[in-house]
Design a protein around this motif. Structure first.
Motif, mmCIF file in Angstrom:
data_model
loop_
_atom_site.group_PDB
_atom_site.id
_atom_site.type_symbol
_atom_site.label_atom_id
_atom_site.label_comp_id
_atom_site.label_asym_id
_atom_site.label_seq_id
_atom_site.Cartn_x
_atom_site.Cartn_y
_atom_site.Cartn_z
ATOM 1 N N GLY A 67 0.824 -1.211 0.000
ATOM 2 C CA GLY A 67 0.000 0.000 0.000
ATOM 3 C C GLY A 67 0.858 1.260 0.000
ATOM 4 N N SER A 113 -4.161 10.386 -1.309
ATOM 5 C CA SER A 113 -3.932 9.599 -0.098
ATOM 6 C C SER A 113 -3.496 10.569 0.985
ATOM 7 N N VAL A 117 -4.604 4.234 4.327
ATOM 8 C CA VAL A 117 -4.030 3.688 3.095
ATOM 9 C C VAL A 117 -5.139 3.653 2.046
ATOM 10 N N THR A 153 -3.634 0.538 -2.967
ATOM 11 C CA THR A 153 -3.137 -0.827 -2.738
ATOM 12 C C THR A 153 -2.860 -1.506 -4.077
#
Length: 284
Positions: free
Chosen positions: A155, A265, A270, A273
């Protein structure tokens, strides 16, 4: 044995009887047979035949030439007959002097051409099971770094904006990295076991910005992840399956600035991914 010897002697007498009866053959047949007292001395005169009374004709005289009789014995047949009979009766030594000596054995001839294959016979019954063999030796040890498994899930907690060139998406969080096949420093998965793989990419779009990314197979674009600009940020995903060979590379690339794009982000959660795992190896 006595009966065999008697039979042999009788057979030999019958074979040689013509020689005794007819005598030795002459070159010219004698058509006249001298009567009694008709013999002449070598010193007698040629005219003395007049003093001798004529010999009356004999009843053995023929008005035509009598054919000459020349008996012939096939020694090969006689030899085979005598050998077979003497061998069965056990008197080979007694009869061997009557036969001519055998010649030397000739050389063996060259083998002839092989004949045609005959018809295949019926299949025989299955034999009994043999005894179990002894255990073989242990093979050499395999490569300790060679595993028939591969899986990763990583991630990223930082946003990324496009630049003048393409950018490799680097990850900073590890969920699963089996046997360290995913290089966190380069952001690439290196295939160590060839086979069928499944990959999945998830990102969070940025408000009013385009999202334009590729999942790369070596240096080729495999699939695209795309989202148009919007006043709302949303989760966007892409997945695929690939047949990989050993040493293939799988990675994610962000498109360059000529198309303004970004992914969102933060440092807490997170949002980005990237995962993959081996479904089936090429050699099991």
């Amino acid at each position: 044995v006595t009966m065999d010897i008697t039979y042999l002697r009788t057979s030999l007498i019958l074979l040689f009887l013509p020689l005794v009866v007819f005598g030795a053959p002459t070159d010219e047949p004698n058509l006249t047979e001298p009567g009694p007292g008709a013999c002449k001395h070598c010193c007698d005169s040629l005219d003395s035949s007049t003093d001798t009374p004529p010999v009356p004709p004999s009843h053995h005289h023929f008005p035509y030439p009598v054919p000459e009789v020349r008996p012939y014995i096939n020694i090969t047949i006689l030899k085979g007959f005598l050998t077979a009979t003497s061998t069965s009766s056990g008197i080979t030594q007694e009869l061997c002097p009557l036969l001519p000596p055998a010649g030397e054995k000739g050389d063996r001839g060259e083998p002839g051409m092989p004949g045609k294959w005959g018809k295949e016979g019926p299949r025989g019954e299955r034999g009994a099971q043999g005894q179990k063999g002894s255990k073989g030796q242990m093979g050499t040890a395999g490569d300790p770094c060679k595993h028939q498994y591969a899986a990763f899930s990583v991630g990223r907690k930082k946003a990324l904006h496009s630049s003048e060139s393409f950018q490799v998406l680097i990850f900073d969080t590890v969920f699963v990295n089996l046997y360290s096949h995913f290089d966190m420093f380069n952001g690439k998965f290196y295939c160590s076991v060839g086979g069928l793989y499944y990959f999945s990419l998830n990102v969070h779009t940025w408000n009013f910005k385009e999202t334009y990314m590729h999942i790369m197979h070596n240096e080729e674009e495999a699939v695209i992840l795309y989202a148009q600009p919007s006043d709302r940020s949303i989760m966007q995903s892409q997945s695929l399956m690939l047949e990989l060979q050993e040493n293939d590379e799988i990675w994610v690339r962000l498109y360059k600035r000529e198309r303004e794009n970004a992914i969102y982000s933060d440092d807490v959660d997170v949002y980005i991914t990237f995962s993959g795992y081996l479904v089936k190896p090429s050699i099991e």
